[in-house]
Motif scaffolding. Structure first.
Motif, mmCIF file in Angstrom:
data_model
loop_
_atom_site.group_PDB
_atom_site.id
_atom_site.type_symbol
_atom_site.label_atom_id
_atom_site.label_comp_id
_atom_site.label_asym_id
_atom_site.label_seq_id
_atom_site.Cartn_x
_atom_site.Cartn_y
_atom_site.Cartn_z
ATOM 1 N N GLN A 63 0.810 -1.228 0.000
ATOM 2 C CA GLN A 63 0.000 0.000 0.000
ATOM 3 C C GLN A 63 0.842 1.276 0.000
ATOM 4 N N TYR A 64 2.078 1.196 0.448
ATOM 5 C CA TYR A 64 2.909 2.395 0.557
ATOM 6 C C TYR A 64 3.574 2.787 -0.762
ATOM 7 N N ARG A 65 3.502 1.942 -1.759
ATOM 8 C CA ARG A 65 4.112 2.268 -3.056
ATOM 9 C C ARG A 65 3.465 3.487 -3.700
ATOM 10 N N THR A 66 2.174 3.619 -3.500
ATOM 11 C CA THR A 66 1.449 4.724 -4.136
ATOM 12 C C THR A 66 0.806 5.648 -3.107
ATOM 13 N N ALA A 67 1.215 5.546 -1.860
ATOM 14 C CA ALA A 67 0.619 6.361 -0.798
ATOM 15 C C ALA A 67 0.992 7.833 -0.965
ATOM 16 N N SER A 68 0.078 8.673 -0.571
ATOM 17 C CA SER A 68 0.327 10.118 -0.609
ATOM 18 C C SER A 68 1.301 10.509 0.491
ATOM 19 N N ASN A 69 1.968 11.605 0.286
ATOM 20 C CA ASN A 69 2.923 12.109 1.264
ATOM 21 C C ASN A 69 2.170 12.921 2.314
ATOM 22 N N THR A 70 1.604 12.190 3.293
ATOM 23 C CA THR A 70 0.868 12.844 4.374
ATOM 24 C C THR A 70 1.572 12.581 5.694
ATOM 25 N N GLU A 71 1.203 13.317 6.693
ATOM 26 C CA GLU A 71 1.816 13.135 8.016
ATOM 27 C C GLU A 71 1.543 11.726 8.541
ATOM 28 N N ASN A 72 0.326 11.242 8.354
ATOM 29 C CA ASN A 72 -0.026 9.911 8.840
ATOM 30 C C ASN A 72 0.802 8.836 8.138
ATOM 31 N N VAL A 73 0.940 8.940 6.837
ATOM 32 C CA VAL A 73 1.742 7.969 6.079
ATOM 33 C C VAL A 73 3.196 8.043 6.523
ATOM 34 N N ASN A 74 3.711 9.236 6.732
ATOM 35 C CA ASN A 74 5.101 9.386 7.174
ATOM 36 C C ASN A 74 5.323 8.771 8.556
ATOM 37 N N ILE A 75 4.343 8.884 9.441
ATOM 38 C CA ILE A 75 4.429 8.255 10.768
ATOM 39 C C ILE A 75 4.467 6.738 10.612
ATOM 40 N N GLU A 76 3.607 6.220 9.748
ATOM 41 C CA GLU A 76 3.587 4.780 9.510
ATOM 42 C C GLU A 76 4.899 4.309 8.882
ATOM 43 N N LEU A 77 5.435 5.071 7.944
ATOM 44 C CA LEU A 77 6.714 4.706 7.327
ATOM 45 C C LEU A 77 7.860 4.727 8.346
ATOM 46 N N ALA A 78 7.822 5.673 9.277
ATOM 47 C CA ALA A 78 8.830 5.701 10.343
ATOM 48 C C ALA A 78 8.738 4.444 11.200
ATOM 49 N N PHE A 79 7.517 4.020 11.489
ATOM 50 C CA PHE A 79 7.307 2.774 12.240
ATOM 51 C C PHE A 79 7.910 1.598 11.472
ATOM 52 N N ILE A 80 7.651 1.538 10.180
ATOM 53 C CA ILE A 80 8.159 0.452 9.342
ATOM 54 C C ILE A 80 9.682 0.437 9.343
ATOM 55 N N LEU A 81 10.287 1.588 9.122
ATOM 56 C CA LEU A 81 11.752 1.656 9.078
ATOM 57 C C LEU A 81 12.376 1.268 10.400
ATOM 58 N N LYS A 82 11.699 1.591 11.477
ATOM 59 C CA LYS A 82 12.194 1.228 12.816
ATOM 60 C C LYS A 82 12.261 -0.284 12.987
ATOM 61 N N HIS A 83 11.389 -1.006 12.303
ATOM 62 C CA HIS A 83 11.305 -2.451 12.515
ATOM 63 C C HIS A 83 11.941 -3.288 11.406
ATOM 64 N N LEU A 84 12.550 -2.651 10.442
ATOM 65 C CA LEU A 84 13.222 -3.426 9.379
ATOM 66 C C LEU A 84 14.662 -3.717 9.720
#
Length: 84
Positions: A63-84
């Protein structure tokens, strides 16, 4: 993830569908668990399991391949990067 190929495909599809509504807020443990299982499978040289885990991770994050650059998406991406 030890299932026949036809069941594997269904599991991966289900992960993708559930992730659209539940990840990461309602399903925060799935990514760390997939990373853990992938690492263990790699250590065991169980490359089929590694590939299966990577397919599941790909579906989870699709779902993140085409996600908009929003604050909520950026928070979720930070969570993802933290766990990779």
């Amino acid at each position: 993830l030890n299932a026949p190929e036809s069941v594997q495909k269904q599991i991966v599809d289900c992960i993708e569908m559930i992730s659209l509504t539940d990840f990461p807020k309602e399903w925060p443990d799935i990514l760390p668990e997939l990373v853990r299982i992938t690492g263990s499978a790699f250590q065991e040289k169980n490359y089929k399991k590694v590939i299966d885990c990577l397919k599941a991770t790909n579906s989870l994050l699709h779902q993140y391949r085409t996600a908009s650059n929003t604050e909520n998406v950026n928070i979720e991406l930070a969570f993802i990067l933290k766990h990779l």
